[in-house]
Scaffold this active site. Structure first.
Site, PDB file in Angstrom:
ATOM      1  N   LEU A 113       0.806  -1.379  -0.011  1.00 54.93           N
ATOM      2  CA  LEU A 113      -0.050  -0.077  -0.086  1.00 54.93           C
ATOM      3  C   LEU A 113       0.859   1.146  -0.208  1.00 54.93           C
ATOM      4  O   LEU A 113       0.668   2.215  -0.572  1.00 54.93           O
ATOM      5  CB  LEU A 113      -0.813  -0.043   1.270  1.00 54.93           C
ATOM      6  CG  LEU A 113      -1.815  -1.062   1.541  1.00 54.93           C
ATOM      7  CD1 LEU A 113      -2.670  -0.864   2.740  1.00 54.93           C
ATOM      8  CD2 LEU A 113      -2.623  -1.508   0.395  1.00 54.93           C
ATOM      9  N   GLU A 154       1.421   6.014   7.019  1.00 48.65           N
ATOM     10  CA  GLU A 154       2.961   6.221   6.638  1.00 48.65           C
ATOM     11  C   GLU A 154       3.577   7.474   7.160  1.00 48.65           C
ATOM     12  O   GLU A 154       4.651   7.574   7.606  1.00 48.65           O
ATOM     13  CB  GLU A 154       2.952   6.399   5.282  1.00 48.65           C
ATOM     14  CG  GLU A 154       2.666   5.106   4.384  1.00 48.65           C
ATOM     15  CD  GLU A 154       3.266   3.931   5.078  1.00 48.65           C
ATOM     16  OE1 GLU A 154       4.173   3.872   5.451  1.00 48.65           O
ATOM     17  OE2 GLU A 154       2.561   2.435   4.869  1.00 48.65           O
ATOM     18  N   HIS A 163       5.191   0.435  14.600  1.00 40.15           N
ATOM     19  CA  HIS A 163       3.889  -0.185  14.346  1.00 40.15           C
ATOM     20  C   HIS A 163       3.583  -0.488  15.813  1.00 40.15           C
ATOM     21  O   HIS A 163       4.632  -0.883  16.725  1.00 40.15           O
ATOM     22  CB  HIS A 163       4.071  -1.611  13.625  1.00 40.15           C
ATOM     23  CG  HIS A 163       4.074  -1.595  12.267  1.00 40.15           C
ATOM     24  ND1 HIS A 163       5.179  -2.103  11.511  1.00 40.15           N
ATOM     25  CD2 HIS A 163       3.355  -0.722  11.501  1.00 40.15           C
ATOM     26  CE1 HIS A 163       5.116  -1.875  10.167  1.00 40.15           C
ATOM     27  NE2 HIS A 163       4.114  -0.758  10.211  1.00 40.15           N
TER      28      HIS A 163
HETATM   29  N1  ARG Z   1       1.561  -1.917   5.266  1.00 41.15           N
HETATM   30  C1  ARG Z   1       1.777  -0.780   5.057  1.00 41.15           C
HETATM   31  C2  ARG Z   1       2.907  -0.428   6.057  1.00 41.15           C
HETATM   32  O1  ARG Z   1       3.138  -0.904   6.983  1.00 41.15           O
HETATM   33  C3  ARG Z   1       0.805   0.181   5.377  1.00 41.15           C
HETATM   34  C4  ARG Z   1      -0.560  -0.266   5.958  1.00 41.15           C
HETATM   35  C5  ARG Z   1      -1.762   0.731   6.280  1.00 41.15           C
HETATM   36  N2  ARG Z   1      -2.895   0.198   6.616  1.00 41.15           N
HETATM   37  C6  ARG Z   1      -4.162   0.812   6.176  1.00 41.15           C
HETATM   38  N3  ARG Z   1      -5.135   0.242   6.813  1.00 41.15           N
HETATM   39  N4  ARG Z   1      -3.996   1.541   5.210  1.00 41.15           N
HETATM   40  O2  ARG Z   1       3.786   0.834   5.994  1.00 41.15           O
HETATM   41 ZN    ZN Z   2       3.459   0.394   8.661  1.00 40.02          ZN
END
Ligand code: ARG
Ligand code: ZN
Ligand code: CA
Length: 241
Positions: A113, A154, A163
């Protein structure tokens, strides 16, 4: 204190197909989400359960769109190697990264994403990258990541947040005291309570991996960690005039 922190934002749209050349309306919809989420004015904060409602933070950061660049490219996916951040590699160079947030909107591929650079890294690659279908709330957007929370997440990383599970088992910390310990990400839209590491997970935190509609808060501890980088000696001190 620092008061309201203002961050200028440059959005670089790099597209292969015309659908990836997202509209100004889509960009503005993302700016609105960032400003709501970082100012505790998101309309869905009422969904946070009582256990955590008192911890919802007004981070007090305003984002202002300072410029949009658009570039057509023959590349259909960019990966996570930062090519999009260099004109010499077919991308667009960062604009004043010492005092502005750069967001590259281009197809990353591989189901990713978005990704971000933590504070303190190379200015040339500072900022966040987001695939166009996960950016903003209108136009070319894809359920269940169509509420602009990828950018919120982000930008959280860009402002030094980890996280909430600390990227490890129960004892691995995210360096924030008021986010309960967990041993891994939550996905989808978890029921409350979701118990891990003998406490209820804050699955509705922007720094978990839940769906956009199921994340509604930064915590007070996360606010302190983000704002600390703007203080004297902090990695983003240069953003403060
Ligand atoms: N997987 C990505 C990261 O760890 C983005 C996660 C975004 N989650 C969302 N619900 N939009 O940076
Ligand atoms: Zn992340
Ligand atoms: Ca924690």
């Amino acid at each position: 204190g620092l008061g309201t922190i203002n961050i200028p934002v440059y959005v670089h749209v790099i597209y292969n197909s015309s659908i990836e050349n997202i509209s100004d309306a889509q960009i503005n919809s993302q700016m609105n989400v960032l400003n709501a989420d970082f100012n505790k004015s998101n309309s869905d904060q009422n969904l946070v359960p009582a256990e955590f409602a008192g911890l919802i933070a007004n981070v007090d950061i305003n984002f202002t769109l300072a410029g949009v660049t658009r570039k057509s490219s023959s590349k259909t996916s960019w990966g996570t190697r930062d090519d999009m951040k260099y004109a010499s590699r077919g991308g667009v160079d960062a604009v004043t990264p010492e005092s502005a947030l750069n967001i590259w909107v281009c197809n990353i591929g591989g189901g990713i994403l978005g990704y971000a650079q933590f504070p303190g890294g190379d200015p040339a690659t500072d900022g966040v990258v987001i695939s166009p279908q996960y950016f903003g709330t209108t136009g070319y957007v894809s359920v269940p990541f169509d509420k602009g929370r990828t950018a919120t997440h982000e930008v959280g990383h860009y402002l030094n947040l980890r996280h909430i599970w600390g990227d490890g088992r129960c004892r691995q910390d995210d360096f924030v005291a008021d986010t309960p310990s967990s041993d891994g990400p939550n996905y989808g839209c978890p029921a409350y309570p979701t118990v891990n590491c003998q406490s209820n997970d804050m699955t509705m935190n922007y720094m978990d991996y839940t769906n956009d509609a199921c994340m509604q808060m930064f915590s007070e501890g996360q606010k302190a960690r983000m704002r600390a980088i703007f203080a004297a000696g902090g990695a983003r001190e240069s953003f403060i005039l």
